[in-house]
Structures are given as structure tokens and as C-alpha cells.
Design a protein around this motif. Structure first.
Motif, short mmCIF file in Angstrom:
data_model
loop_
_atom_site.label_atom_id
_atom_site.label_comp_id
_atom_site.label_asym_id
_atom_site.label_seq_id
_atom_site.Cartn_x
_atom_site.Cartn_y
_atom_site.Cartn_z
N VAL A 178 0.83 -1.21 0.00
CA VAL A 178 0.00 0.00 0.00
C VAL A 178 0.87 1.25 0.00
CG1 VAL A 178 -1.68 1.34 1.34
CG2 VAL A 178 -1.97 -1.13 1.09
N ALA A 179 1.88 1.28 0.89
CA ALA A 179 2.74 2.46 0.98
C ALA A 179 3.53 2.69 -0.30
CB ALA A 179 3.70 2.30 2.17
N SER A 180 3.98 1.61 -0.94
CA SER A 180 4.76 1.77 -2.18
C SER A 180 3.89 2.30 -3.31
CB SER A 180 5.40 0.44 -2.57
OG SER A 180 4.40 -0.55 -2.82
N GLN B 137 16.02 -6.70 -6.33
CA GLN B 137 14.76 -7.18 -6.90
C GLN B 137 13.59 -6.41 -6.31
OE1 GLN B 137 15.10 -11.40 -6.01
NE2 GLN B 137 15.49 -11.86 -8.16
N PHE B 138 12.53 -6.22 -7.11
CA PHE B 138 11.34 -5.49 -6.68
C PHE B 138 11.69 -4.11 -6.12
CE2 PHE B 138 10.38 -10.06 -5.93
CZ PHE B 138 9.37 -10.22 -6.84
N ARG B 139 12.53 -3.37 -6.85
CA ARG B 139 12.99 -2.07 -6.36
C ARG B 139 11.84 -1.08 -6.16
NH1 ARG B 139 18.11 -0.43 -6.29
NH2 ARG B 139 17.50 1.70 -6.83
N TRP B 140 10.72 -1.28 -6.85
CA TRP B 140 9.60 -0.36 -6.69
C TRP B 140 9.04 -0.38 -5.28
CZ3 TRP B 140 4.68 -2.45 -5.67
CH2 TRP B 140 4.57 -3.84 -5.85
N LEU B 141 9.27 -1.49 -4.56
CA LEU B 141 8.82 -1.55 -3.17
C LEU B 141 9.64 -0.66 -2.26
CD1 LEU B 141 8.12 -5.38 -2.71
CD2 LEU B 141 6.44 -3.57 -3.05
N ASP B 142 10.89 -0.34 -2.66
CA ASP B 142 11.77 0.50 -1.83
C ASP B 142 11.17 1.88 -1.60
OD1 ASP B 142 13.48 -1.63 -1.84
OD2 ASP B 142 14.88 -0.79 -3.29
N ALA C 131 4.91 6.46 12.61
CA ALA C 131 3.62 6.77 13.22
C ALA C 131 2.48 6.16 12.41
CB ALA C 131 3.45 8.28 13.34
N ASN C 132 2.63 6.13 11.08
CA ASN C 132 1.61 5.54 10.20
C ASN C 132 2.28 4.52 9.28
OD1 ASN C 132 -0.45 4.87 8.46
ND2 ASN C 132 -1.08 6.98 8.07
N PRO C 133 2.26 3.25 9.67
CA PRO C 133 2.94 2.21 8.86
C PRO C 133 2.30 1.97 7.51
CG PRO C 133 1.65 1.19 10.61
CD PRO C 133 1.61 2.67 10.87
N TRP C 134 1.12 2.54 7.25
CA TRP C 134 0.48 2.41 5.94
C TRP C 134 1.01 3.45 4.96
CZ3 TRP C 134 -2.37 -1.81 4.93
CH2 TRP C 134 -2.87 -2.52 6.02
N LYS C 135 1.83 4.39 5.46
CA LYS C 135 2.43 5.39 4.59
C LYS C 135 3.96 5.30 4.58
CE LYS C 135 -1.20 8.93 4.84
NZ LYS C 135 -1.50 10.35 5.19
N GLN D 293 13.65 -2.87 6.38
CA GLN D 293 13.55 -4.26 6.85
C GLN D 293 12.20 -4.85 6.47
OE1 GLN D 293 15.61 -6.40 8.21
NE2 GLN D 293 14.23 -7.98 8.98
N GLN D 294 11.12 -4.07 6.68
CA GLN D 294 9.79 -4.51 6.26
C GLN D 294 9.75 -4.78 4.76
OE1 GLN D 294 7.34 -1.30 8.41
NE2 GLN D 294 5.82 -2.84 7.90
N VAL D 295 10.38 -3.89 4.00
CA VAL D 295 10.40 -4.02 2.55
C VAL D 295 11.07 -5.32 2.14
CG1 VAL D 295 11.28 -3.05 0.39
CG2 VAL D 295 10.32 -1.54 2.15
N GLU D 296 12.21 -5.62 2.75
CA GLU D 296 12.94 -6.84 2.39
C GLU D 296 12.17 -8.09 2.81
OE1 GLU D 296 15.53 -7.13 0.45
OE2 GLU D 296 15.44 -4.95 0.20
N GLU D 297 11.44 -8.00 3.94
CA GLU D 297 10.61 -9.13 4.35
C GLU D 297 9.48 -9.36 3.34
OE1 GLU D 297 9.36 -8.17 8.28
OE2 GLU D 297 11.35 -8.45 9.16
N ALA D 298 8.92 -8.26 2.83
CA ALA D 298 7.88 -8.38 1.80
C ALA D 298 8.45 -8.97 0.52
CB ALA D 298 7.26 -7.00 1.52
N LYS D 299 9.69 -8.60 0.19
CA LYS D 299 10.34 -9.15 -0.99
C LYS D 299 10.53 -10.66 -0.86
CE LYS D 299 12.92 -4.99 -2.40
NZ LYS D 299 14.27 -4.42 -2.62
#
Length: 582
Positions: free
Chosen positions: A250-252, A286-291, A309-313, A318-324
Motif C-alpha cells: 500500500v505504501a509503495s 529485486q522489486f525495487r519499486w517496493l523500496d 507513526a503511520n505504517p500504511w504510509k 527491513q519490512q520491505v525486504e521481508e515483503a520481498k
């Protein structure tokens, strides 16, 4: 030190007392009786639907494929509900009761004459009356309860058992390993007993007794589970880790218009919770658009502890790499859907092949129940795994220098090849069975009217043994692959991922069966999947799946070459074609 005397570990419930081995008899007993009950009910379902409910084989196969597919799909939902709301204990308690209700309902369909069609009449030709809408509705209620039971039990029982041990002590770690070994041992034991003794009672003694036994065993499973309540470690739900992956996506999307993360005008949000059980992951390409979800803007706010404060934004790198990690697994997972289709056929059409083969042991000897024939697949898997672990792996380790002998993806690739061979061999055996049925005297008539071939049903062992080998290599390999490649806090989801792939296999198999049946029957040709296998061409269907398997193997090679293992695990650097990956 005894696993039950481990030092307590603080958690979200304060201090928990890990009782370890004291809790194992209740959990293992629950698991054993649950498997004996559910597998004793499901393994012979194809025969029950065709002989008691008078369904056509094509209809019964579709019902079972959809049912089994749903049973394997719902654990992902069950894992989410357990992690986010109920917790493992409550989820297992509710699911166990649902399984018990499902088995009771199925037993009633056999015991009450009004709940199933009358027996087929054989005067000049076999005449069968199909089930009414009400009878089907009651049957599907029972199957629905079994689906709900599987949705809670499958994703939670292993993790709940591991919860009883302290993972921060040596005795706790040994206890967890011991629990896993006992878990798979009881799983195989339950499967084998169900597909032999219980299936024999159902097919040769009484369907009422044969379905009542699993229901009784499931009652014992529930009883054992609740008896151990006072000594269980019951961990409160902390929220599903899959939400973190969704936040990254969502944030990406929200920040896609921003400049790339390597722009010096922006910085990436680098935050790691102090209490995280996940290993620190390096940034990958890989998946650089998620960065972009980790780009800090003027609108983003940071809490005092360093979190967003808002993890949806705003998400951490670390979260990004876990999603990858999750996204990289999906192409590999997709290959497993088509890979497992040949194994699915052994649970349905191999049983129908057995029904129209000579199942006698000796001239006038014991007759093997048709559904029991699949036990040879389980036997092969059970015998091959220790042989692979103790003989093959050490030999390969000397050649390759890798801890596992070969990489997980290489092991899975070999399993894909064997699944293709399984279909080719299945086609050849079906050709032989059908040829004997058409050219030699029949030894009898099957319950649905087709001639029983004089070919021994033991010929089916070859295709079933191959199916067991491919499961031992690819299916077990998939389980290990998901466990190691998912972030540590997503291992319950990782277990559900395997079942989700199985669900896709059963759904795909159902679609293939329907398409082939309608196309071959509607073109004024011979229906490949005719009610009487002797009038059909099941061998052509098997060969078609083999061709699809070859296409799938090529796809697997491509995605395996592209895949990058999580972290810096040098043992898993090498992929299918032997090339090195960074």
C-alpha cells in the motif's frame, strides 16, 4: 535438563511456564486421533460417493477435488484468524469440535436410509437413483464442518506444540525437534491405519461402523486436547505478520510518483524493532519499486521509539525486504500447483482404476479395498525419507560440500521430473489394464457396471510408488523451502502456503477433469473420462498431464534461476542448473 523444567520466558502474558514434554502426550494424542479420524473419513470418500450416494465418477471426482482444494485453502484464513484474533488454543478447540461434528453428520448419512439414495438395482442392467437435493445438502453440511476443522487445525497444531517448549534453552530446542519428529511419525501412522483398517471396515463390513469409528476417534482427540488445557502454554494473538506485507504494498503504491530511493534528496527509513525475532536482511535489487515505501517525506512522522507513526504510509527497509521474501517465493509456489496434479490423480483415478482391476491376493484370497491401494504411496514416502536423509544426503554432501547435499530448489526440481514420469507410467499401466479388460475374460462387474479387468491391482504400485517419491522430494522440499525463506515471524503463514498450493492443485485438477470430459464427450468421440474406464481413455488424460508437466518444469527452471535465497545462506546459493547466484 528436562524440557519441562526450562526457565520461564516472558511474553505478552507475563511469565509462561513451558511444560514441554508434559504437554506432548495431550497434543500428540490429539493429533494422532484427529488424523486417524479425518483421513479415515476422507481417504475412502470417492468410493462412498460412487457406491452409496450413486454419483457418477466424474461428479464424485469433481466434488472431492473441490472439497480437498478448499480444505487446503482455508488454513491460510485460519492462520490469519488465529494470529490476529483467537490465538492457537481457541482456534484448535473450535476447529476440533467442527471436525467432530462433520464426522458425525457423515456417519448419519450412512446410518439413516432417508439421508442417502437407495442401493442400485441390478436386474438386466444396473439402474441407479441419484441423491436428492436434501440428501446432497446434508452431505455438504458434513463436508463443510470438515473444511472448518481443517482450516483451524492444519495451520495451528504444529505451532501450538512448539509453543510448549522454551526456544531459548538447549532442552527446549531439543524438545521442539523431538515434537516435529513425533508429529510426522503420527501423521504417517494415522494415514496408514486409516487407508487400511478403517477403509477395510467401510468397504467390507459396514459404512455405518466404518464412519462411526473415525467419529469416535475424533471424540477422543477432542477429549485429550481439553484434558491438557491446564498445563498448556497459551500465547495471546499479536496480529498477523501478513499485514506488514500488505502495508509495504500500500505504501509503495502511494509513493510511486516519488523519485527513486537512491536519489540523494531522500533517505530510506531504516528501523528494526528491538524485540523482533526476524533476522536483519540486507537491501536487494529485486522489486525495487517496493523500496519507495521506505522513502521519508515531510508528511511522515516518527514515534519516540523510532517506529513509523503511520505504517500504511512509511515502512522500514527491513519490512520491505521481508515483503520481498514473500514475493520472491510466489513464482516458485506457482510451479508447485501444476506439479502436484499427478499426485492428485492417485487419490481419485488410481482408486477408480483399482475398482476395475483384480484386487484379490491369490486365487480366492483376501480382496484389497480399492481406497487402500494408495497406502503404497505413503509407504514409499515413509521409507524413502530416512534413506534419503541417512544415505543419499551424506553421499551428496561429500560431492558438493553443501549441508543438504543439494539445494532445496534442486531437490524440488527432481521431484517435478518424477511427477512427469509418474504420469507416463500411470498411462502405460492404464493401457495394460484396459487392454486386458477388453481382450480377456472379466473377473466380475464393478459396482457401477464396468467389467473388472483381470490385471492385478498390484500393478498400480509402480505409479503409486513414484507418486510417493515425488512427494518425498518436492512436497517435503517445498515445506522446508517456505519455512526457511519466509521471515521468521511468518512461519505459520509459511505452513499455510504449502496447503494453499495443494488447494490450487485440486482446483486445477477439477477444472482439467471437467474440460477434458466435456470436450472429448461433446465431439462425438470417445469420452476419455467415461463412467466405465474400459470405454474411456484415461491413459490419454494421464499423458496430457505429463505434457503439461514438461511445460511446468521449463517454467520452474526459469524461476529457479531467477530466485535469490534469503540472507547469506551459502548452502543455498546454487540453483537448479548449477550456476551461482549472488
Amino acid at each position: 535438563m528436562d524440557a519441562g523444567k526450562d526457565k520461564p520466558t516472558p511474553t505478552n502474558e507475563g511469565v509462561l511456564k513451558h511444560r514441554g514434554v508434559k504437554a506432548m502426550p495431550f497434543i500428540i494424542g490429539n493429533e494422532t486421533f484427529e488424523k486417524l479420524g479425518t483421513m479415515g473419513t476422507v481417504s475412502n470418500l470417492i468410493v462412498y460417493l460412487t457406491t452409496v450416494f450413486n454419483m457418477k465418477s466424474i461428479t464424485a471426482t469433481t466434488v472431492i477435488n473441490v472439497f480437498t482444494g478448499t480444505v487446503n485453502a482455508v488454513p491460510l484464513i485460519g492462520a490469519f484468524i488465529s494470529d490476529s484474533y483467537l490465538g492457537r488454543y481457541k482456534t484448535l478447540a473450535i476447529a476440533s469440535m467442527c471436525s467432530l461434528l462433520g464426522m458425525v453428520v457423515l456417519t448419519l448419512t450412512a446410518g439413516i436410509p432417508k439421508l442417502h439414495p437407495p442401493k442400485c438395482a441390478a436386474i438386466e442392467i444396473v439402474r441407479c437413483v441419484g441423491p436428492t437435493g436434501g440428501q446432497l445438502g446434508f452431505l455438504f453440511v458434513g463436508l463443510g464442518f470438515l473444511v472448518l476443522g481443517a482450516g483451524g487445525i492444519r495451520p495451528c497444531n504444529l505451532a501450538f506444540g512448539a509453543d510448549q517448549f522454551n526456544p531459548n534453552t538447549e532442552s527446549g530446542k531439543r524438545g521442539i525437534n523431538s515434537f516435529f519428529n513425533w508429529y510426522y511419525c503420527t501423521y504417517t501412522f494415522g494415514m496408514m491405519i486409516s487407508t487400511t483398517f478403517i477403509v477395510y471396515v467401510q468397504s467390507n463390513v459396514s459404512w455405518i461402523i466404518g464412519l462411526a469409528i473415525p467419529a469416535g476417534l475424533m471424540f477422543l482427540s477432542c477429549l485429550l486436547f481439553f484434558l491438557g488445557t491446564k498445563i498448556y502454554v497459551i500465547v495471546k494473538p499479536e496480529g498477523s505478520a501478513i499485514v506488514s506485507v500488505i502495508q509495504v504494498l500500500v505504501a509503495s503504491v502511494k509513493k510511486q510518483r516519488l523519485k527513486k530511493p537512491d536519489d540523494p534528496a531522500h533517505s530510506l527509513f531504516d528501523y528494526m524493532p528491538t524485540n523482533s525475532i526476524n533476522s536483519k536482511l540486507q537491501q536487494t535489487n529485486q522489486f525495487r519499486w517496493l523500496d519507495k515505501s521506505a522513502i521519508i517525506t515531510s508528511e511522515d512522522q516518527i514515534n519516540s521509539d523510532g517506529s513509523a507513526a503511520n505504517p500504511w504510509k512509511l515502512c522500514s527497509i527491513q519490512q520491505v525486504e521481508e515483503a520481498k521474501c514473500v514475493l520472491r517465493v510466489i513464482p516458485i509456489w506457482a510451479s508447485g500447483i501444476l506439479y502436484y496434479v499427478p499426485v492428485v490423480q492417485q487419490n481419485t483415478y488410481a482408486v477408480l482404476q483399482a475398482l476395475q482391476s483384480d484386487r484379490r491376493l491369490g486365487e480366492n484370497g483376501f480382496e484389497i479395498p480399492a481406497a487402500s491401494i494408495i497406502v503404497f504411496s505413503m509407504l514409499t514416502l515413509t521409507l524413502f525419507i530416512p534413506f534419503y536423509d541417512r544415505i543419499i544426503v551424506p553421499f551428496l554432501r561429500k560431492l558438493t560440500g553443501k549441508e543438504g547435499g543439494i539445494t532445496i530448489l534442486q531437490r524440488m526440481g527432481i521431484g517435478v521430473v518424477l511427477s512427469i514420469v509418474t504420469m507416463v507410467v500411470s498411462g502405460l499401466i492404464e493401457e495394460r489394464r484396459r487392454h486386458w479388460a477388453l481382450t480377456r475374460p472379466a473377473i466380475g462387474i464393478s459396482p457401477k457396471g464396468g467389467a473388472i479387468s483381470s490385471m492385478s491391482a498390484l500393478w498400480l504400485i509402480f505409479q503409486l510408488a513414484l507418486a510417493g517419491l515425488t512427494e518425498a522430494l518436492n512436497s517435503v522440499g517445498q515445506t522446508e523451502f517456505y519455512y526457511k525463506q519466509f521471515p521468521e515471524n511468518m512461519r505459520s503463514i509459511a505452513g499455510s502456503f504449502f496447503y494453499l498450493g495443494l488447494a490450487g492443485s485440486f482446483y486445477l485438477s477439477s477444472i482439467l477433469v471437467s474440460i477434458v470430459h466435456h470436450v472429448t464427450a461433446g465431439s462425438n468421440g470417445r469420452d476419455w473420462l467415461a463412467e466405465d474406464l474400459n470405454k474411456g481413455r484415461l491413459d490419454y488424460f494421464y499423458y496430457m498431464i505429463a505434457v503439461l508437466g514438461v511445460v511446468n518444469f521449463v517454467y520452474f527452471l526459469v524461476v529457479a534461476k531467477w530466485y535469490k535465497y534469503k540472507g547469506n545462506n551459502t548452502d543455498e546459493i546454487q540453483v537448479i542448473d548449477g550456476s551461482q547466484k549472488a
